[in-house]
Design a protein around this motif. Structure first.
Motif, PDB file in Angstrom:
ATOM      1  N   LEU A  62      44.667  33.997  21.014  1.00 18.40           N
ATOM      2  CA  LEU A  62      43.667  32.775  21.448  1.00 18.40           C
ATOM      3  C   LEU A  62      42.735  32.409  20.361  1.00 18.40           C
ATOM      4  N   SER A  63      42.946  30.992  19.834  1.00 20.21           N
ATOM      5  CA  SER A  63      42.010  30.718  18.738  1.00 20.21           C
ATOM      6  C   SER A  63      41.421  29.495  19.358  1.00 20.21           C
ATOM      7  N   VAL A  64      39.803  29.323  19.242  1.00 21.57           N
ATOM      8  CA  VAL A  64      39.165  28.240  19.998  1.00 21.57           C
ATOM      9  C   VAL A  64      38.533  27.800  18.937  1.00 21.57           C
ATOM     10  N   LYS A  65      38.877  26.549  18.599  1.00 20.44           N
ATOM     11  CA  LYS A  65      38.301  25.783  17.401  1.00 20.44           C
ATOM     12  C   LYS A  65      36.922  25.066  17.710  1.00 20.44           C
ATOM     13  N   PRO A  66      35.957  24.883  16.745  1.00  9.80           N
ATOM     14  CA  PRO A  66      34.768  24.108  16.944  1.00  9.80           C
ATOM     15  C   PRO A  66      35.030  22.812  16.897  1.00  9.80           C
ATOM     16  N   GLU A  80      37.039  24.234  21.553  1.00 11.55           N
ATOM     17  CA  GLU A  80      35.935  24.482  21.990  1.00 11.55           C
ATOM     18  C   GLU A  80      35.439  23.427  23.309  1.00 11.55           C
ATOM     19  N   GLY A  81      35.078  24.087  24.432  1.00 11.11           N
ATOM     20  CA  GLY A  81      34.562  23.304  25.502  1.00 11.11           C
ATOM     21  C   GLY A  81      35.593  22.931  26.594  1.00 11.11           C
ATOM     22  N   ARG A  82      36.968  23.008  26.237  1.00 13.19           N
ATOM     23  CA  ARG A  82      37.899  23.027  26.878  1.00 13.19           C
ATOM     24  C   ARG A  82      38.506  24.120  27.757  1.00 13.19           C
ATOM     25  N   ILE A  83      39.608  24.128  28.680  1.00  8.39           N
ATOM     26  CA  ILE A  83      39.989  25.172  29.308  1.00  8.39           C
ATOM     27  C   ILE A  83      41.105  26.006  28.488  1.00  8.39           C
ATOM     28  N   SER A  84      41.218  27.277  28.404  1.00  9.90           N
ATOM     29  CA  SER A  84      42.161  28.082  27.933  1.00  9.90           C
ATOM     30  C   SER A  84      42.759  28.699  29.198  1.00  9.90           C
ATOM     31  N   ILE A  85      44.027  28.755  28.934  1.00 13.16           N
ATOM     32  CA  ILE A  85      45.094  28.982  30.275  1.00 13.16           C
ATOM     33  C   ILE A  85      45.801  30.224  29.553  1.00 13.16           C
ATOM     34  N   LEU A  86      45.637  31.571  30.002  1.00 10.95           N
ATOM     35  CA  LEU A  86      46.774  32.543  29.459  1.00 10.95           C
ATOM     36  C   LEU A  86      47.616  33.028  30.546  1.00 10.95           C
ATOM     37  N   ASN A  87      48.841  33.084  30.329  1.00 15.30           N
ATOM     38  CA  ASN A  87      49.937  33.284  31.279  1.00 15.30           C
ATOM     39  C   ASN A  87      50.422  34.797  31.025  1.00 15.30           C
ATOM     40  N   CYS A  88      51.023  35.385  32.270  1.00 12.17           N
ATOM     41  CA  CYS A  88      51.750  36.476  32.208  1.00 12.17           C
ATOM     42  C   CYS A  88      52.509  36.845  33.296  1.00 12.17           C
ATOM     43  N   ASP A  89      53.692  37.436  33.127  1.00  8.14           N
ATOM     44  CA  ASP A  89      54.669  37.678  34.157  1.00  8.14           C
ATOM     45  C   ASP A  89      55.047  39.038  34.335  1.00  8.14           C
ATOM     46  N   TYR A  90      55.542  39.380  35.408  1.00  9.11           N
ATOM     47  CA  TYR A  90      55.721  40.843  35.630  1.00  9.11           C
ATOM     48  C   TYR A  90      57.086  40.885  36.632  1.00  9.11           C
ATOM     49  N   THR A  91      57.781  41.893  36.305  1.00  6.40           N
ATOM     50  CA  THR A  91      59.024  42.202  37.072  1.00  6.40           C
ATOM     51  C   THR A  91      59.068  43.184  38.257  1.00  6.40           C
ATOM     52  N   ASN A  92      57.837  43.773  38.190  1.00  2.00           N
ATOM     53  CA  ASN A  92      57.859  44.968  39.235  1.00  2.00           C
ATOM     54  C   ASN A  92      57.050  44.614  40.452  1.00  2.00           C
ATOM     55  N   SER A  93      57.552  44.363  41.623  1.00  2.00           N
ATOM     56  CA  SER A  93      56.723  43.821  42.715  1.00  2.00           C
ATOM     57  C   SER A  93      55.969  45.140  43.297  1.00  2.00           C
ATOM     58  N   MET A  94      56.079  46.144  42.867  1.00  2.00           N
ATOM     59  CA  MET A  94      55.178  47.647  43.171  1.00  2.00           C
ATOM     60  C   MET A  94      53.933  47.607  42.479  1.00  2.00           C
ATOM     61  N   PHE A  95      53.790  46.837  41.287  1.00  2.00           N
ATOM     62  CA  PHE A  95      52.517  46.832  41.023  1.00  2.00           C
ATOM     63  C   PHE A  95      51.295  46.213  41.771  1.00  2.00           C
ATOM     64  N   ASP A  96      50.300  47.114  41.661  1.00  2.00           N
ATOM     65  CA  ASP A  96      49.242  46.708  42.782  1.00  2.00           C
ATOM     66  C   ASP A  96      47.896  46.244  42.086  1.00  2.00           C
ATOM     67  N   TYR A  97      47.960  46.224  40.964  1.00  2.00           N
ATOM     68  CA  TYR A  97      46.593  45.863  40.294  1.00  2.00           C
ATOM     69  C   TYR A  97      46.715  45.316  38.814  1.00  2.00           C
ATOM     70  N   PRO A 136      34.246  29.418  20.723  1.00  2.00           N
ATOM     71  CA  PRO A 136      34.619  30.160  19.502  1.00  2.00           C
ATOM     72  C   PRO A 136      34.738  31.641  19.518  1.00  2.00           C
ATOM     73  N   GLY A 137      33.749  32.109  20.214  1.00  2.00           N
ATOM     74  CA  GLY A 137      33.652  33.872  20.453  1.00  2.00           C
ATOM     75  C   GLY A 137      34.683  34.286  21.156  1.00  2.00           C
ATOM     76  N   ASP A 138      35.538  33.491  22.052  1.00  2.00           N
ATOM     77  CA  ASP A 138      36.597  33.761  22.841  1.00  2.00           C
ATOM     78  C   ASP A 138      37.797  34.093  21.993  1.00  2.00           C
ATOM     79  N   SER A 139      37.802  33.669  20.593  1.00  2.00           N
ATOM     80  CA  SER A 139      39.113  33.849  19.756  1.00  2.00           C
ATOM     81  C   SER A 139      39.405  35.326  19.573  1.00  2.00           C
ATOM     82  N   ALA A 140      40.488  35.783  20.382  1.00  2.00           N
ATOM     83  CA  ALA A 140      40.985  37.191  20.189  1.00  2.00           C
ATOM     84  C   ALA A 140      42.122  37.198  20.490  1.00  2.00           C
TER      85      ALA A 140
END
Lengths: 112, 114
Positions: free
Chosen positions: A108-112, A15-32, A82-86
């Motif tokens: 994501l689990s955010v621990k108190p 809790e209180g620290r930064i959460s960083i979630l990552n995502c990669d995609y393969t299709n350069s035509m994705f616009d959003y 903690p409410g960001d846990s999902a």
């Protein structure tokens, strides 16, 4: 063949620290791109999005970064609560009819 | 205002039976999507409705699956002769057109085929 990949099935943060979630995609035509948050037994809830013409979008504690050359986006949550846990899903608008293409999610689990 | 609603919330059925799942989209949203989420997987697109146009059925996994949307509002997804691999959470989403990309999801129907 997965077009949207979330390579970390889970992430644990204090809790209180930064959460960083990552995502990669393969299709350069994705616009959003969109991030959704999902609690157990509920449908996904829209969180934040970014157009491919931008590299950053911020909304309160949530910021999404897009690196088109690397076909990579990330969601930053600061400070984490903690409410960001999902489960967080990354999605791309890529279907011909605007259907979203989803990653498998990161829990994501955010621990108190 | 009211969000997307789905019914039933849970459905347990025997293999070989037919099931019907219902979705009520957000009022005024002309686009409606069905997805399903199998255990440990992301959401998989099934079918798309937009106004009075013919639906995009490109995501339906077999001809046992069909869907209709009456009056541009409520939609039903029908699975005939259910199989165990049909067990999943079926999610409906609606979207305001034109211009908005965001889709708003219902709570889903958890289907279990025994």
């Amino acid at each position: 063949d997965q077009q949207v990949k979330q390579n970390s099935p889970s992430l644990s943060v204090q809790e209180g620290r930064i959460s960083i979630l990552n995502c990669d995609y393969t299709n350069s035509m994705f616009d959003y791109f969109l991030w959704y948050k999902k609690y157990p037994a509920e449908g996904p809830t829209f969180l934040i999005s970014i157009s491919s013409i931008k590299d950053k979008n911020e909304d309160g504690r949530f910021t999404v970064f897009l690196n088109k050359s690397a076909k990579h986006l990330s969601l930053h949550i600061v400070p984490s609560q903690p409410g960001d846990s999902a489960v967080y899903f990354c999605a791309a608008n890529g279907g011909s009819q605007g259907n979203l293409i989803f990653g498998k999610g990161t829990k994501l689990s955010v621990k108190p | 205002g009211a969000g997307v609603s789905q019914s039933p919330s849970n459905k347990v059925t025997e293999k070989g039976k037919d099931v019907e799942l219902r979705c009520d989209p957000i009022s005024g949203h002309t686009a409606l999507y069905w997805y399903r989420q199998s255990l440990g997987q992301g959401l998989e697109f099934l079918i798309y409705f937009q106004g009075n146009s013919a639906p995009d059925k490109s995501g339906l996994p077999s001809d046992r699956f069909s869907a209709e949307r009456t009056g541009g509002s409520v939609s039903t997804l029908t699975i005939q002769r259910t199989q165990q691999e049909d067990s999943a959470v079926y999610l409906c989403a609606s979207r305001r057109l034109p211009g908005a990309y965001e889709q708003y999801f219902g709570p889903g129907t958890r289907l279990t085929v025994t």
